[in-house]
Scaffold this active site. Structure first.
Site, mmCIF file in Angstrom:
data_model
loop_
_atom_site.group_PDB
_atom_site.id
_atom_site.type_symbol
_atom_site.label_atom_id
_atom_site.label_comp_id
_atom_site.label_asym_id
_atom_site.label_seq_id
_atom_site.Cartn_x
_atom_site.Cartn_y
_atom_site.Cartn_z
ATOM 1 N N ARG A 246 12.407 -5.713 5.178
ATOM 2 C CA ARG A 246 12.205 -4.319 4.801
ATOM 3 C C ARG A 246 12.773 -3.176 5.577
ATOM 4 O O ARG A 246 12.878 -3.593 6.640
ATOM 5 C CB ARG A 246 10.815 -4.211 4.376
ATOM 6 C CG ARG A 246 9.628 -3.767 5.415
ATOM 7 C CD ARG A 246 8.662 -3.407 4.975
ATOM 8 N NE ARG A 246 7.504 -3.148 6.095
ATOM 9 C CZ ARG A 246 6.196 -2.839 5.830
ATOM 10 N NH1 ARG A 246 5.844 -2.571 4.752
ATOM 11 N NH2 ARG A 246 5.530 -2.461 6.963
ATOM 12 N N LYS B 30 0.789 -1.237 -0.026
ATOM 13 C CA LYS B 30 0.034 0.220 -0.031
ATOM 14 C C LYS B 30 1.041 1.331 0.036
ATOM 15 O O LYS B 30 0.561 2.341 -0.711
ATOM 16 C CB LYS B 30 -0.982 0.007 1.153
ATOM 17 C CG LYS B 30 -1.934 -1.375 1.415
ATOM 18 C CD LYS B 30 -2.918 -0.926 2.422
ATOM 19 C CE LYS B 30 -2.262 -1.021 3.768
ATOM 20 N NZ LYS B 30 -1.704 -2.332 4.217
ATOM 21 N N ARG C 230 -9.725 0.944 8.954
ATOM 22 C CA ARG C 230 -9.234 -0.321 9.406
ATOM 23 C C ARG C 230 -10.397 -1.098 9.913
ATOM 24 O O ARG C 230 -10.094 -2.289 10.329
ATOM 25 C CB ARG C 230 -7.985 -0.349 10.359
ATOM 26 C CG ARG C 230 -6.837 -0.624 9.600
ATOM 27 C CD ARG C 230 -5.862 -0.576 10.385
ATOM 28 N NE ARG C 230 -4.371 -1.071 10.401
ATOM 29 C CZ ARG C 230 -3.315 -0.650 9.744
ATOM 30 N NH1 ARG C 230 -3.629 0.319 9.082
ATOM 31 N NH2 ARG C 230 -2.083 -1.190 9.789
ATOM 32 N N ARG D 93 11.262 -0.544 10.841
ATOM 33 C CA ARG D 93 10.328 -0.270 11.947
ATOM 34 C C ARG D 93 10.141 -1.548 12.931
ATOM 35 O O ARG D 93 10.274 -2.479 12.756
ATOM 36 C CB ARG D 93 8.806 -0.286 11.107
ATOM 37 C CG ARG D 93 8.561 0.899 10.390
ATOM 38 C CD ARG D 93 7.325 0.691 9.271
ATOM 39 N NE ARG D 93 6.076 0.096 9.998
ATOM 40 C CZ ARG D 93 4.969 -0.189 9.594
ATOM 41 N NH1 ARG D 93 4.844 0.261 8.330
ATOM 42 N NH2 ARG D 93 3.992 -0.656 10.211
ATOM 43 N N ARG E 27 -0.641 -8.248 13.494
ATOM 44 C CA ARG E 27 -1.389 -7.234 12.303
ATOM 45 C C ARG E 27 -2.041 -7.979 11.357
ATOM 46 O O ARG E 27 -3.202 -7.301 10.979
ATOM 47 C CB ARG E 27 0.113 -6.470 11.717
ATOM 48 C CG ARG E 27 0.576 -5.344 12.948
ATOM 49 C CD ARG E 27 2.030 -4.956 12.596
ATOM 50 N NE ARG E 27 2.197 -4.410 11.314
ATOM 51 C CZ ARG E 27 3.201 -4.170 10.650
ATOM 52 N NH1 ARG E 27 4.273 -4.675 10.890
ATOM 53 N NH2 ARG E 27 3.156 -3.444 9.430
HETATM 54 P P1 AMP Z 1 0.710 0.498 9.078
HETATM 55 O O1 AMP Z 1 1.714 1.468 9.010
HETATM 56 O O2 AMP Z 1 -0.556 0.964 8.495
HETATM 57 O O3 AMP Z 1 1.063 -0.822 9.067
HETATM 58 O O4 AMP Z 1 0.231 0.896 10.802
HETATM 59 C C1 AMP Z 1 1.216 0.522 11.801
HETATM 60 C C2 AMP Z 1 0.283 0.480 12.966
HETATM 61 O O5 AMP Z 1 -0.282 1.547 13.403
HETATM 62 C C3 AMP Z 1 -0.735 -0.502 12.974
HETATM 63 O O6 AMP Z 1 -0.515 -1.857 13.400
HETATM 64 C C4 AMP Z 1 -1.759 -0.017 14.225
HETATM 65 O O7 AMP Z 1 -1.336 -0.261 15.508
HETATM 66 C C5 AMP Z 1 -1.497 1.558 13.846
HETATM 67 N N1 AMP Z 1 -2.574 1.964 12.941
HETATM 68 C C6 AMP Z 1 -2.612 2.538 11.872
HETATM 69 N N2 AMP Z 1 -3.513 2.781 11.174
HETATM 70 C C7 AMP Z 1 -4.498 2.577 12.095
HETATM 71 C C8 AMP Z 1 -5.837 2.690 11.734
HETATM 72 N N3 AMP Z 1 -6.504 3.003 10.634
HETATM 73 N N4 AMP Z 1 -6.366 2.190 12.999
HETATM 74 C C9 AMP Z 1 -5.991 1.715 14.091
HETATM 75 N N5 AMP Z 1 -4.757 1.521 14.165
HETATM 76 C C10 AMP Z 1 -3.866 1.955 13.149
#
Ligand code: AMP
Length: 214
Positions: free
Chosen positions: A127, A13, A88, A161, A172
């Site tokens: 990554r 994404k 989400r 990360r 996740r």
């Molecule tokens: P991402 O970079 O999208 O993989 O997000 C990393 C982490 O941020 C996720 O595992 C969640 O803990 C939190 N997070 C990101 N976007 C959301 C969302 N829309 N709702 C809830 N938690 C989020």
């Protein structure tokens, strides 16, 4: 144009959003990036979110929806948005409808990147990015031409990360399956969902997305 890119962690994404930004002048609204920035800056939101993110669980719907609303408010009305990692949950999907309607916007496309979860674990745990310019790399699939030097900016510092370890990645993905995948029918009922093979080569994924939004 307003687009949601949907898919489990590591589906591509972020990469595909960046390409849409470059080609179409859209703005990438990544709640994950916003939360990481808040954690780094030590804001109240960041302090609340850090432990939840480190565990791979979801931050509260109120927090992320507020972040999205604030970002849309500073954008020009003519600029489109790519929602990356948001919504989400069903509650976030409902909030997004209100957030967009109150700003005179509407959703044009929801694009789901279909992927194989086991392959994703390898993709994610390998990554890393350039700490200076953010260019993405991978231990196996995309190494810099000269080891230790960023191809794009020549930087020598790289970062990973903290939530890109196997245990957190599995959590996740479980969160995606349990809470995010079920929101697809909401958008399917509106006839705006397209599926793209997220396991294809990056350029082919981009081409497939371009075909959807053309
Ligand atoms: P991402 O970079 O999208 O993989 O997000 C990393 C982490 O941020 C996720 O595992 C969640 O803990 C939190 N997070 C990101 N976007 C959301 C969302 N829309 N709702 C809830 N938690 C989020």
């Amino acid at each position: 144009m307003n687009i949601i890119l949907l898919g489990p962690p590591g589906a591509g994404k972020g990469t595909q959003s960046q390409r849409l930004v470059e080609r179409h002048g859209l703005k990438q609204l990544s709640t994950g990036d916003m939360l990481r920035a808040a954690v780094k800056a030590g804001t109240p939101v960041g302090l609340k979110a850090k432990a939840v993110m480190d565990a791979g669980e979801l931050v509260s719907d109120e927090i992320v929806s507020a972040l999205i609303g604030d970002e849309l408010d500073v954008m020009g009305p003519g600029q489109g948005a790519i929602f990356d990692g948001y919504p989400r949950t069903a509650a976030q999907a409902e909030s997004l409808d209100g957030i967009l309607a109150s700003r005179g916007r509407k959703l044009d496309h929801v694009i789901e990147l279909d992927v194989d979860e086991d392959a994703l674990v390898e993709r994610i745990t390998g990554r890393y990015t350039c700490a200076t310019c953010g260019k993405g790399y991978h231990d196996t699939f995309e190494k810099p031409a000269v080891e230790g030097t960023c191809d794009k900016c020549g930087g020598h510092e790289f970062k990973r990360r903290p939530d890109d370890n196997e245990e957190t990645v599995r959590t996740r993905m479980a969160e995606y399956r349990a809470k995010t995948a079920p929101i697809l029918p909401i958008y399917e009922a509106r006839g705006i969902v397209a599926h793209v093979d997220g396991m294809a080569q990056m350029d082919d994924v981009t081409a497939a997305i371009e075909a959807v939004i053309a």
